[in-house]
Structure formats: structure tokens, C-alpha cells
Enzyme design. Sequence first.
Site, PDB file in Angstrom:
ATOM      1  N   ARG A  85     -15.948  -4.340   5.796  1.00 22.81           N
ATOM      2  CA  ARG A  85     -15.862  -4.891   6.671  1.00 22.81           C
ATOM      3  C   ARG A  85     -14.122  -5.258   5.963  1.00 22.81           C
ATOM      4  O   ARG A  85     -13.398  -4.697   6.708  1.00 22.81           O
ATOM      5  CB  ARG A  85     -16.005  -5.613   7.893  1.00 22.81           C
ATOM      6  CG  ARG A  85     -15.453  -5.357   9.103  1.00 22.81           C
ATOM      7  CD  ARG A  85     -15.895  -7.239   9.897  1.00 22.81           C
ATOM      8  NE  ARG A  85     -17.135  -6.550   9.778  1.00 22.81           N
ATOM      9  CZ  ARG A  85     -17.988  -6.318  11.773  1.00 22.81           C
ATOM     10  NH1 ARG A  85     -17.584  -5.593  12.307  1.00 22.81           N
ATOM     11  NH2 ARG A  85     -19.848  -6.836  11.538  1.00 22.81           N
ATOM     12  N   THR A 134     -22.122 -11.793   5.411  1.00 22.02           N
ATOM     13  CA  THR A 134     -21.696 -13.166   4.884  1.00 22.02           C
ATOM     14  C   THR A 134     -22.107 -14.252   5.895  1.00 22.02           C
ATOM     15  O   THR A 134     -21.934 -15.101   6.424  1.00 22.02           O
ATOM     16  CB  THR A 134     -20.719 -13.442   4.040  1.00 22.02           C
ATOM     17  OG1 THR A 134     -19.712 -13.277   4.381  1.00 22.02           O
ATOM     18  CG2 THR A 134     -20.916 -12.955   2.681  1.00 22.02           C
ATOM     19  N   SER A 135     -21.645 -13.104   7.841  1.00 23.14           N
ATOM     20  CA  SER A 135     -21.311 -14.231   8.744  1.00 23.14           C
ATOM     21  C   SER A 135     -21.905 -13.958  10.400  1.00 23.14           C
ATOM     22  O   SER A 135     -21.468 -14.900  10.901  1.00 23.14           O
ATOM     23  CB  SER A 135     -20.074 -14.661   9.387  1.00 23.14           C
ATOM     24  OG  SER A 135     -18.916 -13.601   8.166  1.00 23.14           O
ATOM     25  N   GLN A 152     -17.214  -8.393  -1.437  1.00 26.92           N
ATOM     26  CA  GLN A 152     -17.398  -8.976  -0.772  1.00 26.92           C
ATOM     27  C   GLN A 152     -16.342 -10.221  -1.382  1.00 26.92           C
ATOM     28  O   GLN A 152     -15.765 -10.997  -0.887  1.00 26.92           O
ATOM     29  CB  GLN A 152     -18.906  -9.977  -0.463  1.00 26.92           C
ATOM     30  CG  GLN A 152     -18.983 -11.644   0.190  1.00 26.92           C
ATOM     31  CD  GLN A 152     -18.388 -10.826   1.397  1.00 26.92           C
ATOM     32  OE1 GLN A 152     -18.570  -9.754   2.332  1.00 26.92           O
ATOM     33  NE2 GLN A 152     -17.949 -11.933   2.591  1.00 26.92           N
ATOM     34  N   CYS A 185      -6.801  -3.392 -10.750  1.00 28.84           N
ATOM     35  CA  CYS A 185      -6.280  -2.005 -10.013  1.00 28.84           C
ATOM     36  C   CYS A 185      -5.150  -1.630 -11.291  1.00 28.84           C
ATOM     37  O   CYS A 185      -5.229  -0.422 -11.468  1.00 28.84           O
ATOM     38  CB  CYS A 185      -5.793  -2.408  -8.703  1.00 28.84           C
ATOM     39  SG  CYS A 185      -4.709  -3.971  -8.512  1.00 28.84           S
ATOM     40  N   GLN A 190       3.565  -4.630  -8.267  1.00 31.39           N
ATOM     41  CA  GLN A 190       2.372  -4.812  -7.456  1.00 31.39           C
ATOM     42  C   GLN A 190       2.676  -4.767  -5.210  1.00 31.39           C
ATOM     43  O   GLN A 190       3.257  -5.754  -5.767  1.00 31.39           O
ATOM     44  CB  GLN A 190       1.924  -5.046  -7.931  1.00 31.39           C
ATOM     45  CG  GLN A 190       1.368  -4.931  -9.149  1.00 31.39           C
ATOM     46  CD  GLN A 190       0.249  -6.214 -10.318  1.00 31.39           C
ATOM     47  OE1 GLN A 190       0.565  -6.488 -11.282  1.00 31.39           O
ATOM     48  NE2 GLN A 190      -0.999  -5.920  -9.050  1.00 31.39           N
ATOM     49  N   GLU A 216      -3.169 -11.862 -15.092  1.00 34.90           N
ATOM     50  CA  GLU A 216      -3.245 -10.161 -14.557  1.00 34.90           C
ATOM     51  C   GLU A 216      -2.312  -9.703 -15.186  1.00 34.90           C
ATOM     52  O   GLU A 216      -2.667  -8.611 -15.981  1.00 34.90           O
ATOM     53  CB  GLU A 216      -1.653  -9.993 -13.188  1.00 34.90           C
ATOM     54  CG  GLU A 216      -1.879  -8.973 -12.255  1.00 34.90           C
ATOM     55  CD  GLU A 216      -3.253  -8.344 -12.456  1.00 34.90           C
ATOM     56  OE1 GLU A 216      -4.129  -8.552 -12.204  1.00 34.90           O
ATOM     57  OE2 GLU A 216      -3.084  -7.406 -11.537  1.00 34.90           O
ATOM     58  N   ARG A 267       4.843  -9.458  -7.871  1.00 41.90           N
ATOM     59  CA  ARG A 267       4.219  -8.410  -6.828  1.00 41.90           C
ATOM     60  C   ARG A 267       5.949  -8.200  -6.245  1.00 41.90           C
ATOM     61  O   ARG A 267       6.734  -9.077  -6.297  1.00 41.90           O
ATOM     62  CB  ARG A 267       4.030  -9.731  -5.957  1.00 41.90           C
ATOM     63  CG  ARG A 267       3.465  -9.433  -4.847  1.00 41.90           C
ATOM     64  CD  ARG A 267       2.131  -8.926  -4.450  1.00 41.90           C
ATOM     65  NE  ARG A 267       1.210  -9.227  -5.662  1.00 41.90           N
ATOM     66  CZ  ARG A 267      -0.568  -9.214  -5.747  1.00 41.90           C
ATOM     67  NH1 ARG A 267       0.125  -8.115  -5.811  1.00 41.90           N
ATOM     68  NH2 ARG A 267      -0.910 -10.076  -6.215  1.00 41.90           N
ATOM     69  N   HIS A 324       0.861   0.502  -6.044  1.00 46.59           N
ATOM     70  CA  HIS A 324       1.020  -0.024  -7.495  1.00 46.59           C
ATOM     71  C   HIS A 324       1.842   1.117  -8.375  1.00 46.59           C
ATOM     72  O   HIS A 324       1.868   2.130  -8.841  1.00 46.59           O
ATOM     73  CB  HIS A 324      -0.325  -0.452  -8.360  1.00 46.59           C
ATOM     74  CG  HIS A 324      -0.879  -1.558  -7.886  1.00 46.59           C
ATOM     75  ND1 HIS A 324      -0.422  -3.090  -6.540  1.00 46.59           N
ATOM     76  CD2 HIS A 324      -1.864  -2.648  -8.752  1.00 46.59           C
ATOM     77  CE1 HIS A 324      -1.031  -3.621  -6.788  1.00 46.59           C
ATOM     78  NE2 HIS A 324      -1.814  -4.210  -7.721  1.00 46.59           N
TER      79      HIS A 324
HETATM   80  N1  HSE Z   1      -4.953  -8.745  -9.305  1.00 42.26           N
HETATM   81  C1  HSE Z   1      -4.633  -7.040  -7.858  1.00 42.26           C
HETATM   82  C2  HSE Z   1      -3.037  -7.223  -7.558  1.00 42.26           C
HETATM   83  C3  HSE Z   1      -5.538  -7.041  -7.635  1.00 42.26           C
HETATM   84  O1  HSE Z   1      -3.281  -8.513  -7.517  1.00 42.26           O
HETATM   85  O2  HSE Z   1      -2.447  -6.745  -7.361  1.00 42.26           O
HETATM   86  C4  HSE Z   1      -6.324  -5.573  -8.557  1.00 42.26           C
HETATM   87  O3  HSE Z   1      -7.176  -5.467  -9.372  1.00 42.26           O
END
Ligand code: HSE
Length: 371
Positions: A11, A38-39, A75, A137, A164, A243, A269, A276
Site C-alpha cells: 500500500r 502489518t496493521s 514495508q 535508487c 534527489q 547515501e 535533496r 532523481h
Molecule cells: N536513499 C534514497 C533517497 C532513496 O533518499 O533519495 C532510494 O534508495
Amino acid sequence: MMKSVGFIGWRGMVGSVLLNRMREENDFLKIIPHFFSTSQLGQDGPIINNKVFKNLKDAYNLNLLEEMDIIITCQGGSYTDTVYSKLRKNNWKGYWIDAASSLRMKNDSIIVLDPINLKSIKTALDDGIKTFVGSNCTVSLMLMALGGLFSNKLVEWISVSTYQAASGAGAQYVIELLKQMGALYNVVSKDLSSNVYSILDIIKKVTKKIQDDKFPLKYFSVPLAGSLIPWIDIDMGTGQSREEWKGQFETNKILGSKNQVIIDGTCVRISSIRCHSQSILIKLNKNISLKNMEEIIVNHNKWVHFIPNNIEDTIFKLTPSAVTGTLKIPVGRLRKLSMGDKYFSAFTVGDQLLWGAAEPLRRMLSLLINI
Ligand code: HSE
């Protein structure tokens, strides 16, 4: 005989993308799916081929899990940490396919990215390996883009700067980014719809909002909209983020390299949603022409698209907004750099949820279904 496949974490964001891709490829016709939770045990599961899968099973019930030939989980790491070793201790011999990173470093797991390492995956299957894990990724997307250079053993080292998307951090982070964007818009919406505005006034209001304590910061801790964050994942204590550390470790594990290819850089980020991007500086171990470089890159796999190094193609085809939701891996901005003949630059974009997460897992499942 059709294999029973247990789905956990279906999900969530990666899990939903996985299910959608499986629907598109008619993969569900080839398996007996079982949906776990799980829930929400007992509740309704997903709709597949017009059928509602009722009565979700308990994702912590080892007896039920052990009935599966294959388990595929999106998960997350703490679920894997809780359940995986118990199943193996109980001598469960099924295949485990995992999106989380917990098992990537184990000697008896294979990181899967079949356009790059199908041969190693097949050898591992012959050797009885049963645990297959998706890679980080940025690593998958970089290898998909530059696979030709690696398979021709042309790379001496790579320095990468990443851009990213919020999706890499998780669903809550995407939501928070959108809330931040909305908060910035709201504070100047009246000014934006007026014909007479003061740009300095608008910038002032937006800047004040970004610095306001009430700006939505629960997940990122700091503003991402209108800003960026040059750190992803935990501190390795060496000046590298995890990362950044993964780049070299996972690439070499996937390639099965005897001589480590050196990869390092800075992971950042930015406010894209699910793609990405990576700006890559490549030092080759021999001097080849730009044309040759282009052919090697583009001939490696059918998802790579070469984007000519001009303004028009770059801004329309080499961006997150052009790639989002597709399996395309455009590679552009390719040129020789002024540092010398063996130095090239490249820029690539990829969907973090598709080739960066769900697609290598889906393809691994397909391989297992057919053996
Ligand atoms: N660690 C990656 C990120 C996610 O934070 O963009 C995909 O492996």
C-alpha cells in the site's frame, strides 16, 4: 505450478508503484498473490483484475509467511529486521525480494538490477541464493544510464552530484514538500494575481514565511521548497553521508568488480517530486571519441535515451518533469571536459520509484516466476 507470492508493504509508495507495474505487465496472471498487512489484517486488500483481495493476512504470522514460495516486501527495514531472520531460522527456503537496504550488505544476498547484472543473478540462483534486494535508487539510475561504460570496463572513477527527489525520503516527505510549496504560494497569492506587484516585496514575504517557526518542518526539519538540503541519510563519521557511501559500495557489489571503481560525490535533496537527477564527472581509463562514448552509452539497454547536448533537447527532455512516471533514462550534457581527453561530463534523470525502486524488484519476481 504457479507460485504463491506474498506481498508486504504493497500500500506504500514503492509498493503501489510495484502493483501498478505488475498490473500493466499482466504479472498477476502468472502467480497466486497473497496480500499481508502489518496493521490491517482482516480488511480488504487491493483490487487486481476486477477482484478485491479480501481478508488481509497478518504480516507477522510466520506460519502464513512460510507457506509462500516468494515474499516481496516494500514495508521497510524494520519489518525486514523483525521477520527475515526468524523465517530463515525456521528453515524457510523461499525467495525473499526486498526494497529495503537492511540485507544489501549480506554476503548471501544479491543486489538486483538485471539489465546490469543478470549473469550474476542467474549464477546466484544456480548457487542456491534466495535473497534478492533492490539497490539504492541513485545507484540503480546511474548504472542504468552508464551501464555501457561499466560493461566495457572504461571507468577509472566517477564524481557525482545528485539532485534527489522528495519521494526518496518517503511519502510523508512528499506531502510535507507540497505543504511547504502551498504555504509559500498562499502568502503571496494576492500579489501574484495583481498586475501591479513589487518583486522585492514578494521575495521578502516568501523569505519571511520560509524562516517562520510555523513553516511545515516536521519531517525534513528544514525548508526544502525554495531551498535545498545538501545531506541525505546518516553521517558515516568520515565526512560522507551514507547515501554518498552507498554509491561506491553498491555499484561495485552489483558489478561484482574485482577492482573497485572509485565513486564519490555529494548527495543533495531538491524539490522535485519523484525523479532523481545526477550530474556526473567521469574519468575514463582510455581516450575515446565523444561519438564512441555516445554509442557505448546508448547501445547498452533499451531504456537509455541519448539527449543531444543543445538547449532545446536538454530543457525539454532531460528534466524530472519530462521523465516522471516513465521508465526512460535520458542521458545528456555529454561532452569532453577541459581537464583532459579522458574526462567527460554527463547528466542523467530517472524515476526514483520505477527504475530507482519498484522495477528491478518486479523484474526479479518475473525471473523467479519463470524458473
Ligand atoms: N536513499 C534514497 C533517497 C532513496 O533518499 O533519495 C532510494 O534508495
